[in-house]
Design an enzyme around this catalytic site. Structure first.
Site, PDB file in Angstrom:
ATOM      1  N   HIS A 344      48.227  49.410  35.888  1.00  0.00           N
ATOM      2  CA  HIS A 344      48.153  49.132  37.318  1.00  0.00           C
ATOM      3  C   HIS A 344      48.740  47.772  37.582  1.00  0.00           C
ATOM      4  O   HIS A 344      48.567  46.851  36.779  1.00  0.00           O
ATOM      5  CB  HIS A 344      46.688  49.161  37.776  1.00  0.00           C
ATOM      6  N   ASP A 400      43.921  57.743  38.837  1.00  0.00           N
ATOM      7  CA  ASP A 400      44.528  59.064  38.666  1.00  0.00           C
ATOM      8  C   ASP A 400      44.191  59.716  37.337  1.00  0.00           C
ATOM      9  O   ASP A 400      44.472  60.895  37.146  1.00  0.00           O
ATOM     10  CB  ASP A 400      46.057  58.946  38.791  1.00  0.00           C
TER      11      ASP A 400
HETATM   12  N1  COA Z   1      51.912  53.445  29.631  1.00  0.00           N
HETATM   13  C1  COA Z   1      52.454  52.634  28.697  1.00  0.00           C
HETATM   14  N2  COA Z   1      52.790  51.366  28.931  1.00  0.00           N
HETATM   15  C2  COA Z   1      52.577  50.888  30.162  1.00  0.00           C
HETATM   16  C3  COA Z   1      52.026  51.689  31.179  1.00  0.00           C
HETATM   17  C4  COA Z   1      51.690  53.011  30.876  1.00  0.00           C
HETATM   18  N3  COA Z   1      51.149  53.815  31.793  1.00  0.00           N
HETATM   19  N4  COA Z   1      51.934  50.973  32.310  1.00  0.00           N
HETATM   20  C5  COA Z   1      52.413  49.760  32.015  1.00  0.00           C
HETATM   21  N5  COA Z   1      52.801  49.712  30.719  1.00  0.00           N
HETATM   22  C6  COA Z   1      53.385  48.572  30.033  1.00  0.00           C
HETATM   23  C7  COA Z   1      54.844  48.427  30.409  1.00  0.00           C
HETATM   24  O1  COA Z   1      55.690  49.145  29.549  1.00  0.00           O
HETATM   25  C8  COA Z   1      55.034  46.930  30.316  1.00  0.00           C
HETATM   26  O2  COA Z   1      55.187  46.612  28.957  1.00  0.00           O
HETATM   27  P1  COA Z   1      56.209  45.460  28.507  1.00  0.00           P
HETATM   28  O3  COA Z   1      55.632  44.182  29.076  1.00  0.00           O
HETATM   29  O4  COA Z   1      56.180  45.509  27.011  1.00  0.00           O
HETATM   30  O5  COA Z   1      57.539  45.822  29.093  1.00  0.00           O
HETATM   31  C9  COA Z   1      53.699  46.356  30.769  1.00  0.00           C
HETATM   32  O6  COA Z   1      52.725  47.388  30.492  1.00  0.00           O
HETATM   33  C10 COA Z   1      53.676  46.028  32.266  1.00  0.00           C
HETATM   34  O7  COA Z   1      54.000  47.206  32.985  1.00  0.00           O
HETATM   35  P2  COA Z   1      54.844  47.296  34.328  1.00  0.00           P
HETATM   36  O8  COA Z   1      55.607  48.560  34.348  1.00  0.00           O
HETATM   37  O9  COA Z   1      55.625  46.026  34.506  1.00  0.00           O
HETATM   38  O10 COA Z   1      53.731  47.356  35.398  1.00  0.00           O
HETATM   39  P3  COA Z   1      53.952  47.573  36.931  1.00  0.00           P
HETATM   40  O11 COA Z   1      52.956  46.701  37.591  1.00  0.00           O
HETATM   41  O12 COA Z   1      55.370  47.406  37.332  1.00  0.00           O
HETATM   42  O13 COA Z   1      53.615  49.107  37.139  1.00  0.00           O
HETATM   43  C11 COA Z   1      52.397  51.106  37.260  1.00  0.00           C
HETATM   44  C12 COA Z   1      52.340  49.585  37.431  1.00  0.00           C
HETATM   45  C13 COA Z   1      51.122  51.711  37.797  1.00  0.00           C
HETATM   46  C14 COA Z   1      53.592  51.650  38.046  1.00  0.00           C
HETATM   47  C15 COA Z   1      52.568  51.402  35.761  1.00  0.00           C
HETATM   48  O14 COA Z   1      51.451  50.935  35.046  1.00  0.00           O
HETATM   49  C16 COA Z   1      52.769  52.882  35.509  1.00  0.00           C
HETATM   50  O15 COA Z   1      53.902  53.372  35.605  1.00  0.00           O
HETATM   51  N6  COA Z   1      51.682  53.636  35.172  1.00  0.00           N
HETATM   52  C17 COA Z   1      51.792  55.067  34.983  1.00  0.00           C
HETATM   53  C18 COA Z   1      51.806  55.781  36.310  1.00  0.00           C
HETATM   54  C19 COA Z   1      50.452  55.788  36.977  1.00  0.00           C
HETATM   55  O16 COA Z   1      49.448  56.112  36.375  1.00  0.00           O
HETATM   56  N7  COA Z   1      50.460  55.461  38.268  1.00  0.00           N
HETATM   57  C20 COA Z   1      49.263  55.491  39.095  1.00  0.00           C
HETATM   58  C21 COA Z   1      48.889  54.124  39.527  1.00  0.00           C
HETATM   59  S1  COA Z   1      47.342  54.150  40.388  1.00  0.00           S
END
Ligand code: COA
Length: 464
Positions: A344, A400
């Site tokens: 998140h 979720d």
């Molecule tokens: N699975 C694996 N790794 C994850 C992850 C996941 N679900 N979510 C984040 N990470 C990792 C990223 O790869 C990143 O790693 P790095 O620093 O080595 O590159 C780090 O954690 C930070 O993630 P980031 O993508 O920059 O976070 P964000 O704030 O941009 O994105 C979300 C937040 C929610 C979009 C992201 O966590 C995600 O895509 N989650 C899955 C989708 C989901 O469940 N969405 C519902 C949200 S309520």
């Protein structure tokens, strides 16, 4: 209260106790209360860290795993409140007294029956349309039914409205802004756009129309997708019970009603999330709350936002059982694939909504053999991800992760999970749009240009 629903309240209160115990050592929140604009902050891609507005509606503390609606802890609301009360809280600003709540419910229920909208919607091939696409279309048709916005007299007054395309100022006037560039940024008069009349497409009645209508339309889409006709609402039962009834054609048990009610409460608002922001951006142009909600639905649809609940179940089915979890996570990490339902932007602690939905899913799986394997796989996946990425990347289950299992236990098909998110979040979208419009300023961030300059135009026949 029904025995099983009392047991549910106990599950929620236990989740609250655990949350308080585990996060008591986390730092206290900052950036709350009155602030002086402009605020100093570091902004990253995806507007990370940017502060776009002040709000009294809701607060998320990602370090502690807190979620607060107008001062009330989400655990208390989930344990003791109802979705209708929460809508009143978000939109009007307070928990209602008994008479106020009755009046509010009557007002909301008055909008459940959408004859004209339904007639128009059923003229489309809803049975073959994506459910979120059909819902978005439905809200647009509600606008058609309800507002006179497209007529001259229904248009918003723009005289006092504040709007600017800052990038163009330098082009229109002397660089730095000459005398002509007199946008009245200082005078934040509310425009006449939001008079609370029936033809007002961004007033309170329009908001209630949408909260009621999104549930009616979503249920109708679910029915049509299953080869049935839409069912008329029953305004004599709760919002949650009525939604389930319209979707299934069967009056829910007290436990089913309570589960849906808690799910609706938990999803109702969540700070400046992508769909809320999308809704607010549209409203800030003095468009209207129907278009705002349509944009919210569009943003919610994506797998990085509301669409994740569906993707979680897809992943769990793909994993296929507890024994395969470790190898599946290995492959996901090796392929640098995101694991749906984890992570998140704001929470770097356990999401309080998942704290409630997780144990709830466990209880439901105990009773329901059909969803038990799904839950067991999910639980094993959570343990695996927490042990490998929990501490380092602060990756925890989000709302979720368990919601799909909860909905599956109610017999709801997977494609309806994200529309159900919208059935609830429409309260947050409309409340925040209303709040923002009281002191509106058009949203207009900038981008850093990293392209080239001074390229020579080459006629097409000379290009290679
Ligand atoms: N699975 C694996 N790794 C994850 C992850 C996941 N679900 N979510 C984040 N990470 C990792 C990223 O790869 C990143 O790693 P790095 O620093 O080595 O590159 C780090 O954690 C930070 O993630 P980031 O993508 O920059 O976070 P964000 O704030 O941009 O994105 C979300 C937040 C929610 C979009 C992201 O966590 C995600 O895509 N989650 C899955 C989708 C989901 O469940 N969405 C519902 C949200 S309520």
């Amino acid at each position: 209260m029904h025995e099983q629903t009392t047991a549910m309240t106990d599950v929620i209160l236990e989740a609250a106790r655990k949350a308080r115990e585990e996060t008591s050592g986390e730092p206290e929140p900052h950036l709350v209360g009155k602030v002086d604009w402009p605020i100093q902050c570091t902004v990253g891609p995806g507007l990370e860290g940017a502060i776009a507005a002040e709000s009294k509606i809701g607060y998320v503390n990602g370090a502690k795993g807190w979620l607060v609606y107008r001062g009330y802890d989400i655990f208390d609301l989930a344990a003791h409140s109802t979705y209708e009360e929460v809508c009143h809280l978000l939109l009007i600003g307070s928990l209602p007294g008994a008479a106020e709540l009755d009046a509010f419910k009557n007002r909301l229920n008055g909008y459940l029956l959408l004859n004209k909208t339904m007639r128009m919607l059923m003229g489309f091939p809803v049975e073959t349309m994506n459910a979120m696409g059909a819902l978005r279309l439905g809200t647009n048709l509600m606008r058609q039914e309800f507002t006179y916005r497209d007529r001259e007299e229904g248009r918003p007054a723009t005289d006092d409205a504040i709007g600017a395309d800052e990038d163009s100022i330098a082009m229109e006037t002397a660089p730095g802004g000459g005398a002509e560039a007199t946008f009245r940024f200082g005078e934040k008069n509310n425009s006449a756009a939001c008079r609370p009349t029936l033809q007002d497409a961004c007033g309170m009645d329009a908001c209630l129309h949408l909260i009621a209508g999104v549930s009616t339309i979503t249920a109708a889409i679910a029915r049509v997708h299953q080869g049935h006709m839409a069912i008329e609402p029953d305004p004599g039962i709760s919002h949650a019970a009525n939604f389930l009834y319209m979707m299934t054609g069967r009056k829910p048990t007290p436990l089913e009603e309570r589960i849906m009610d808690v799910a609706l409460i938990l999803h109702a608002d969540h700070g400046m999330n992508a769909s809320t922001f999308a809704a607010m951006v549209v409203a800030s142009t003095l468009s209207d709350v129907y278009f705002s909600v349509g944009s919210g639905i569009g943003a919610l649809n994506g797998p990085l936002h509301g669409g994740a609940n569906e993707q979680v179940v897809v992943s769990l089915e793909e994993i296929g059982g507890v024994g395969n979890v470790k190898a599946w996570v290995d492959a996901a990490m090796k392929g640098k694939r995101k694991i749906m339902g984890f992570g998140h932007r704001v929470y770097k602690a356990y999401d309080p909504r998942a704290r409630i939905l997780g144990p709830l899913a466990a209880e439901l799986a105990r009773e329901n053999a059909a969803v038990r394997p799904l839950y067991e796989t999910a639980h094993a996946l959570e343990e695996e991800v927490l042990s490998r990425m929990g501490a380092e990347k602060k990756l925890f289950p989000n709302v979720d992760f368990y919601s799909g299992i909860v909905y599956s236990s109610l017999g709801i098909p997977r494609e309806m999970f994200t529309p159900i998110f919208a059935v609830s979040r429409v309260a947050g979208w409309t409340a925040r749009v209303q709040e923002y419009l009281t002191n509106n300023r058009i949203f207009r961030p900038r981008a850093v240009y990293t392209g080239e300059f001074n390229k020579r135009y080459v006629p097409v026949e000379e290009r290679r």
